[in-house]
Write a protein that holds these residues in place. Structure first.
Motif, mmCIF file in Angstrom:
data_model
loop_
_atom_site.group_PDB
_atom_site.id
_atom_site.type_symbol
_atom_site.label_atom_id
_atom_site.label_comp_id
_atom_site.label_asym_id
_atom_site.label_seq_id
_atom_site.Cartn_x
_atom_site.Cartn_y
_atom_site.Cartn_z
ATOM 1 N N ARG A 17 15.167 -60.967 -4.688
ATOM 2 C CA ARG A 17 14.811 -61.657 -5.819
ATOM 3 C C ARG A 17 15.870 -61.047 -7.009
ATOM 4 N NH1 ARG A 17 10.317 -64.501 -7.341
ATOM 5 N NH2 ARG A 17 9.813 -62.511 -8.608
ATOM 6 N N ASP A 26 22.154 -64.259 -6.026
ATOM 7 C CA ASP A 26 22.013 -64.767 -4.786
ATOM 8 C C ASP A 26 23.403 -64.899 -3.992
ATOM 9 O OD1 ASP A 26 20.620 -65.998 -6.954
ATOM 10 O OD2 ASP A 26 19.099 -65.832 -5.217
ATOM 11 N N PHE A 84 12.266 -66.156 -0.978
ATOM 12 C CA PHE A 84 11.938 -66.610 -1.924
ATOM 13 C C PHE A 84 10.540 -67.497 -1.531
ATOM 14 C CE2 PHE A 84 16.559 -67.652 -3.365
ATOM 15 C CZ PHE A 84 16.496 -66.403 -4.115
ATOM 16 N N VAL A 96 15.937 -76.069 -5.030
ATOM 17 C CA VAL A 96 17.136 -74.961 -5.342
ATOM 18 C C VAL A 96 18.058 -74.855 -4.016
ATOM 19 C CG1 VAL A 96 17.474 -72.560 -5.430
ATOM 20 C CG2 VAL A 96 15.753 -73.663 -6.961
ATOM 21 N N PHE A 155 8.127 -60.852 -14.621
ATOM 22 C CA PHE A 155 9.497 -60.847 -14.053
ATOM 23 C C PHE A 155 9.594 -62.006 -12.950
ATOM 24 C CE2 PHE A 155 12.448 -59.408 -10.891
ATOM 25 C CZ PHE A 155 13.665 -59.871 -11.556
ATOM 26 N N ARG A 156 9.999 -63.029 -13.183
ATOM 27 C CA ARG A 156 9.873 -64.052 -12.344
ATOM 28 C C ARG A 156 11.297 -65.054 -12.196
ATOM 29 N NH1 ARG A 156 4.759 -67.925 -12.431
ATOM 30 N NH2 ARG A 156 4.270 -67.721 -10.320
ATOM 31 N N PRO A 157 12.362 -64.357 -11.829
ATOM 32 C CA PRO A 157 13.536 -65.239 -11.980
ATOM 33 C C PRO A 157 13.467 -66.569 -11.009
ATOM 34 C CG PRO A 157 13.874 -63.077 -10.568
ATOM 35 C CD PRO A 157 12.631 -63.148 -11.083
ATOM 36 N N ASN A 158 14.472 -67.599 -11.629
ATOM 37 C CA ASN A 158 14.250 -68.871 -11.065
ATOM 38 C C ASN A 158 15.231 -69.182 -10.014
ATOM 39 O OD1 ASN A 158 12.870 -71.115 -11.536
ATOM 40 N ND2 ASN A 158 12.901 -71.231 -13.646
ATOM 41 N N LEU A 159 15.499 -67.958 -9.117
ATOM 42 C CA LEU A 159 16.433 -68.330 -8.227
ATOM 43 C C LEU A 159 17.618 -68.720 -8.257
ATOM 44 C CD1 LEU A 159 14.000 -70.388 -6.176
ATOM 45 C CD2 LEU A 159 13.791 -67.937 -6.469
#
Lengths: 294, 268
Positions: A77, A81, A155, A208, B262-266
């Motif tokens: 994360r 990516d 994820f 996503v 902290f939680r990034p949205n991919l």
């Protein structure tokens, strides 16, 4: 495709397009759309399984196992990516070849990394140099599939980990009061109830995942982006019966519309699924449904 | 060649200052670090400018989407759906070829086909759409009491928005917006892989990382270095946004403050 396509130059606009859009290369282009859908269909369950295992590992009471699970979630994360995609495809390929190399050619003494080259014996090459073309292509697809599953597994693990913790504590306590073991309360109480908490996160993830499929192109596959670039480029009369200018913009517009369509359809379907899952749950949504029915 | 020399030669390579030729063989660890770090200049450039410009459009979009007038609301909804519903990668490709075909008719558009402007515009529109959705969500959860208090003071229109609604909206949206910033920063790595050419091999961090990986067939050195840089800058973003968050929440008692997570949205 059609009988009147023999002489494209003499055709009217509509007939010309009907011939142009059904040429052999265009059929490969359409096939690539199925490749994308196939990738989605396979990756989603595999990534979900990876995620489930990851979440279970992160929840483990055995510290080293729990640390591995958390590290898997955290590392994937924190980094772009796309870097992961590009890393895993080479790394996995080399890992497979190295393992086969160790197994198949134990007598080989030279180092594997010689300067700038990665060298394994011929028998360990994946796919074998003698293999037909389709094996090469499906091997590349297979690597892409694993890469997608690993990345999206992390994820999903994160979402499921959160969902498992969101199930009210009282539910587990009740299970324990009934004398269920740890394992029983996990499978019979926690798992059936966690989906409603996980679904918003998972549906986001699905969106996503859809939007990540064009990255197949970066992994070297002949996917829709590849074909859109190929087919859209300027064609001169010398090489083709259907000369045209630079149409790449229109091809990518078509891809854009394809993806928007996918998103819209998924939104509608997920909305319905959410309605079903909420049914009978101890949440505000479930309560609202119960009241509406009564 | 010492590492200091490498730094002088390649430290600003990504913006065209220093040695022209990239190293071709016998790559040192130092070269990896310097060149990939040099590429980060582009990631920061795209990230910071898109975020700042996107912020204003996002606010406008959020207000438009919350508007009762159909003619204002619908375009905003469509804009947000268009950019959130399709992959950024395809948006880059489309924009590049779109600008390319415009360029062939009007010379004015020739800078748009270069990454520094063309990709920036795409990122600007994209982040505006994503942040617009975040702000819209926050706008809808502004406490009714705040708006009523503003009405009671006789505020309306611009002062009401500027002094009451907007600060609360920002405060509520800030944790999600922080993630959006991280997410955008990660997305800047797509630029040079999506049509926009890296002129004279002036690329971003991932461009150089993949250059090394292609040349050495060894992904285990450049990509972890890239990861390190990104984690470092992610921490910087979290710190800076954390300070802003603190300021936005300064009037509230501690337990009611919105926390940054902290939680990034991919990826997009």
């Amino acid at each position: 495709m059609f009988s009147y396509c023999a002489d494209p130059e003499s055709l009217g606009t509509i007939a010309w397009f009907s011939c142009f859009l059904t040429t052999g290369v265009h059929l490969s282009f359409y096939l690539a759309f199925f490749k994308v859908l196939g990738l989605l269909a396979v990756t989603a369950p595999v990534a979900l399984a990876f995620g489930f295992i990851g979440a279970m590992t992160a929840r483990s009471h055995f510290l080293p196992l729990s640390l591995i699970g958390r590290a898997y979630i955290a590392i994937v994360r924190g980094v772009p990516d796309i870097a992961f995609f590009m890393f895993f495809v080479i790394a996995l390929d080399q890992a497979f070849e190295w393992t086969r190399h160790k197994l198949l050619c134990p007598e080989w003494t030279q180092p594997i990394r010689q300067g700038n080259d990665f060298i394994v014996c011929a028998a360990a090459k994946l796919p074998l140099g003698t293999a037909p073309q389709w094996v090469h292509e499906s091997y590349a697809f297979f690597l892409a599939l694993i890469t997608f599953s690993i990345v999206f597994g992390a994820f999903a693990a994160n979402v499921l980990y959160g969902a498992m913790r969101a199930v009210p504590r009282a539910q587990i306590e009740t299970a324990e009061a009934y004398g269920m073991t740890h394992r029983q309360s996990f499978w019979r109480i926690l798992v059936p109830q966690m989906w409603v908490y996980a679904l918003p996160g998972l549906s986001n993830l699905w969106m996503v995942l859809i939007k990540a499929t064009p990255l197949l192109f970066l992994l070297g596959l002949e996917d829709i982006v590849y074909w859109a670039r190929e087919l859209g480029g300027t064609k001169t009369p010398k090489f083709t019966d259907y000369p045209h200018g630079d149409w790449r913009m229109w091809y990518f517009l078509a891809l854009l519309i394809f993806y928007l369509g996918c998103t819209r359809v998924s939104e509608v379907l997920l909305e319905r699924l959410m309605k079903r899952l909420t049914h009978g749950q101890a949440t505000l949504g479930g309560e609202a449904q119960r009241k509406a029915a009564a | 060649m010492s590492c200091w020399q490498t730094l002088q030669d390649y430290g600003l390579r990504s913006i065209g200052i220093g040695e022209r030729l990239l190293p071709r063989s016998d790559f040192t660890l130092c070269e990896h670090f310097v060149l990939i770090g040099s590429g980060m200049i582009w990631n920061i450039y795209f990230g910071v400018l898109a975020l700042i410009t996107g912020f204003f459009l996002a606010t406008a979009l959020a207000v438009a989407k919350a508007s009762p007038h159909k003619w204002v609301r619908k375009p905003a909804e469509w804009f947000i759906f268009l950019f959130r519903g399709s992959p950024l990668f395809i948006q880059f490709f489309f924009a590049y070829f779109f600008f390319l075909s415009l360029k062939s008719q009007y010379a004015f558009f020739s800078p748009f086909t270069a990454a520094w402007l063309g990709a920036l515009i795409v990122l600007f529109l994209n982040t505006a759409a994503y942040s617009g959705e975040i702000f819209y969500g926050a706008l809808r959860s502004v406490p009714r009491g705040d708006a009523e208090a503003a009405d009671a003071y006789g505020m309306s229109g611009w002062p009401r928005f500027r002094r009451i609604i907007w600060p609360t909206m920002l405060r509520l949206a800030w944790p999600a917006y922080t993630n959006e910033a991280i997410f955008l920063f990660h997305a800047t790595t797509l630029v040079f892989f999506s049509g926009f050419p890296a002129w004279q091999q002036r690329g971003d961090a991932l461009y150089y990382a993949s250059y090394f990986a292609d040349k050495t067939f060894n992904p285990f050195i450049p990509y972890p270095i890239l990861a390190m840089y990104f984690i470092l800058f992610t921490l910087v973003i979290v710190t800076v946004f954390g300070l802003v968050n603190k300021r936005l929440n300064r009037h509230l008692p501690t337990e009611r403050r919105t926390r940054l997570r902290f939680r990034p949205n991919l990826l997009r």
